[in-house]
Design an enzyme around this catalytic site. Structure first.
Site, PDB file in Angstrom:
ATOM      1  N   ASN A 218      13.906 -26.214  40.449  1.00  0.00           N
ATOM      2  CA  ASN A 218      13.640 -26.653  41.816  1.00  0.00           C
ATOM      3  C   ASN A 218      14.324 -25.692  42.780  1.00  0.00           C
ATOM      4  OD1 ASN A 218      16.399 -27.691  42.460  1.00  0.00           O
ATOM      5  ND2 ASN A 218      15.929 -29.000  40.706  1.00  0.00           N
ATOM      6  N   LYS A 296       7.781 -17.658  22.656  1.00  0.00           N
ATOM      7  CA  LYS A 296       6.982 -17.553  23.881  1.00  0.00           C
ATOM      8  C   LYS A 296       5.555 -18.048  23.617  1.00  0.00           C
ATOM      9  CE  LYS A 296       5.200 -14.407  27.271  1.00  0.00           C
ATOM     10  NZ  LYS A 296       4.549 -13.123  27.382  1.00  0.00           N
ATOM     11  N   PHE A 333      23.952 -38.080  45.749  1.00  0.00           N
ATOM     12  CA  PHE A 333      23.100 -37.580  46.826  1.00  0.00           C
ATOM     13  C   PHE A 333      21.719 -38.201  46.638  1.00  0.00           C
ATOM     14  CE2 PHE A 333      24.684 -34.061  49.513  1.00  0.00           C
ATOM     15  CZ  PHE A 333      25.990 -34.044  49.081  1.00  0.00           C
ATOM     16  N   LYS A 347      19.043 -46.219  45.653  1.00  0.00           N
ATOM     17  CA  LYS A 347      19.822 -45.449  44.653  1.00  0.00           C
ATOM     18  C   LYS A 347      21.262 -45.936  44.576  1.00  0.00           C
ATOM     19  CE  LYS A 347      17.017 -41.412  44.278  1.00  0.00           C
ATOM     20  NZ  LYS A 347      16.491 -40.227  44.906  1.00  0.00           N
ATOM     21  N   LYS A 351      21.974 -47.069  40.917  1.00  0.00           N
ATOM     22  CA  LYS A 351      22.853 -46.210  40.109  1.00  0.00           C
ATOM     23  C   LYS A 351      24.311 -46.659  40.175  1.00  0.00           C
ATOM     24  CE  LYS A 351      19.796 -42.212  40.404  1.00  0.00           C
ATOM     25  NZ  LYS A 351      19.684 -40.783  40.127  1.00  0.00           N
TER      26      LYS A 351
END
Ligand code: PMT
Length: 412
Positions: A218, A296, A333, A347, A351
């Site tokens: 990301n 690969k 976060f 969250k 969490k």
């Protein structure tokens, strides 16, 4: 930034990386600065005074009690007649002496007597670097305002692998430019508001392999998590940073572990526990490829391959779920592109963390990878929104908030 006219006092410690100090002297002089070299007794075992003085264009200082050296320039004057003191390589011994204020040779006496900024480029065996004594000393020096460049991960001269390798000469030059550009004076504040606290921080993305050469990632740069690590170290905490693959330098005065995948990150976090505070700033991949290729993957005549995904462990949730050694404060976060606060509140509960820092990572905001962030602190007691700030400033404010609320407890 040009180094023209700048005066660098260079202390060369005793380690195999001392040979890099020779190239460093050339690089600094090319940029218009002068280098006054000091060679420790151990340093002399690795590079000769003749090669150092030839490259520096000045005689080498070696002895605290040398009448000729003292007559030319006394050690107090030597420690002050510089814009910056650089120690490269900074050995475990030099670091320990500086952290404890010892002054039993020329190098340690100069470090105690100087009123200038000090930049250390550590180099030592990985076990010596990771030893709690060295980490304590480094944390102490960071609190005292000493700056660090590296060390970095790599293969050691002794054949071991891990953090302990000295950064390259040009990276020390870049750290010098940064140090001289910043007006922050040497902090002699001693213990900061987080002194005595141990913090584990995750930062950056994770890479989840598709095959040995391809991965899923990301856009996280690590800037926010690394800035928090740096601010926490400056506030006196012992900081363990677990970083995914990023292109930014390790923060100074922080023990950084480099990992690749979410599972590696979980392992590194668990190995670093217990801690007083955990901050999950990393953008951890929620899924990994279940059918990753051992070799690969080749183009298929039958079409594109189909990737199957499996869920990664949730590091934040698993830290919160620990029974015996759950950190007293766990900060997560929430990176969202819609319903930012509502999802962060979800969250927080799901969490079971104490505080969630919510940020909008919609592409037009430029938060992921950028240098600014606009965050909302979501706790059981409410939501506090901060304006758009530099990530360094978000980090400083977060560390102040944690220090202020640590005893009280979020949502207690
Ligand atoms: O790195 P920068 O470019 O500076 O950008 C900063 C940032 C946007 C990455 C950072 O501010 C941020 O929001 N980090 C968390 C990103 C994220 O993964 O958010 P999330 O909402 O998907 O996850 C929620 C929380 O759970 C996070 O604390 C995350 O670290 C944690 N998590 C998520 C998944 C997982 N498998 N394990 C986790 O621990």
């Amino acid at each position: 930034m040009s180094l023209t006219g700048k005066r660098i006092l260079l202390i060369i410690g005793g380690g195999i990386a001392a040979y890099k100090a020779l190239d460093f002297i050339r690089r600094v002089r090319e940029r218009g600065a002068s280098v006054r070299p000091v060679l420790t007794a151990a340093g002399k075992q690795f590079v000769t005074p003749l090669s150092v003085s030839s490259l520096a264009g000045m005689s080498v200082h070696e002895d605290l009690f040398s009448l000729t050296e003292e007559a030319n320039m006394g050690h107090i004057e030597l420690s002050r007649a510089a814009d910056l003191v650089v120690i490269a390589p900074a050995t475990a011994d030099l670091i320990a002496k500086a952290a404890n204020g010892l002054a039993n040779d020329l190098a340690s006496t100069l470090l105690l007597a100087t009123d200038k900024k000090v930049l250390m480029a550590p180099a030592m065996n990985v076990r010596m670097w990771l030893h709690p004594a060295t980490q304590r000393n480094v944390a102490q020096l960071a609190r005292d305002g000493v700056l660090f460049a590296g060390p970095v991960d790599g293969e050691m001269a002794c054949g071991e692998f891990g953090p302990g390798r000295m950064v390259e000469p040009l990276e020390i030059v870049a750290a010098i430019e940064k140090a001289l550009a910043s007006s922050t004076a040497i902090s002699l504040a001693g213990d900061g508001p987080l002194a005595g606290r141990k913090i584990i921080i995750t930062s950056g993305p994770t890479h989840e392999p598709i095959d040995p050469v391809r991965y899923i990632a990301n856009r996280s740069s690590g800037k926010q998590g690394h800035a928090i690590a740096q601010a926490a170290a400056r506030a006196g905490a012992q900081v363990i940073l677990v970083s995914g693959p990023v292109a930014i330098p390790d923060p100074s005065g922080v023990t950084t572990h480099h990992v690749e995948t979410a599972r590696d990150m979980l392992d590194a976090v668990e190995a670093a526990l217990p801690a007083d505070i955990f901050i999950g700033a990393a953008a951890v991949a929620d899924w990994r490829v279940d059918n990753a290729g051992a070799q690969k993957m080749k183009k298929l005549t039958s079409g594109a391959p189909t990737l199957q995904f499996t869920e990664n462990p949730d590091i934040l949730a698993s830290v919160c779920a620990r029974t015996k050694d759950r950190p007293a404060l766990v900060v997560g976060f929430a990176a969202e592109t819609e319903n930012v606060i509502a999802y962060a509140q979800d969250k927080l509960v799901r969490k079971k963390c104490d505080l969630v820092i919510a940020n909008d990572v919609s592409p037009e905001r430029g938060v992921m990878g950028g240098s600014k962030n606009e965050v909302h602190l979501v706790s059981k007691t409410g939501v506090e929104s901060w304006p758009l700030l530099d990530k360094d400033e978000v980090a400083r404010r977060l560390v102040d908030t944690i220090a202020a609320h640590f005893k009280k407890g979020y949502g207690a």
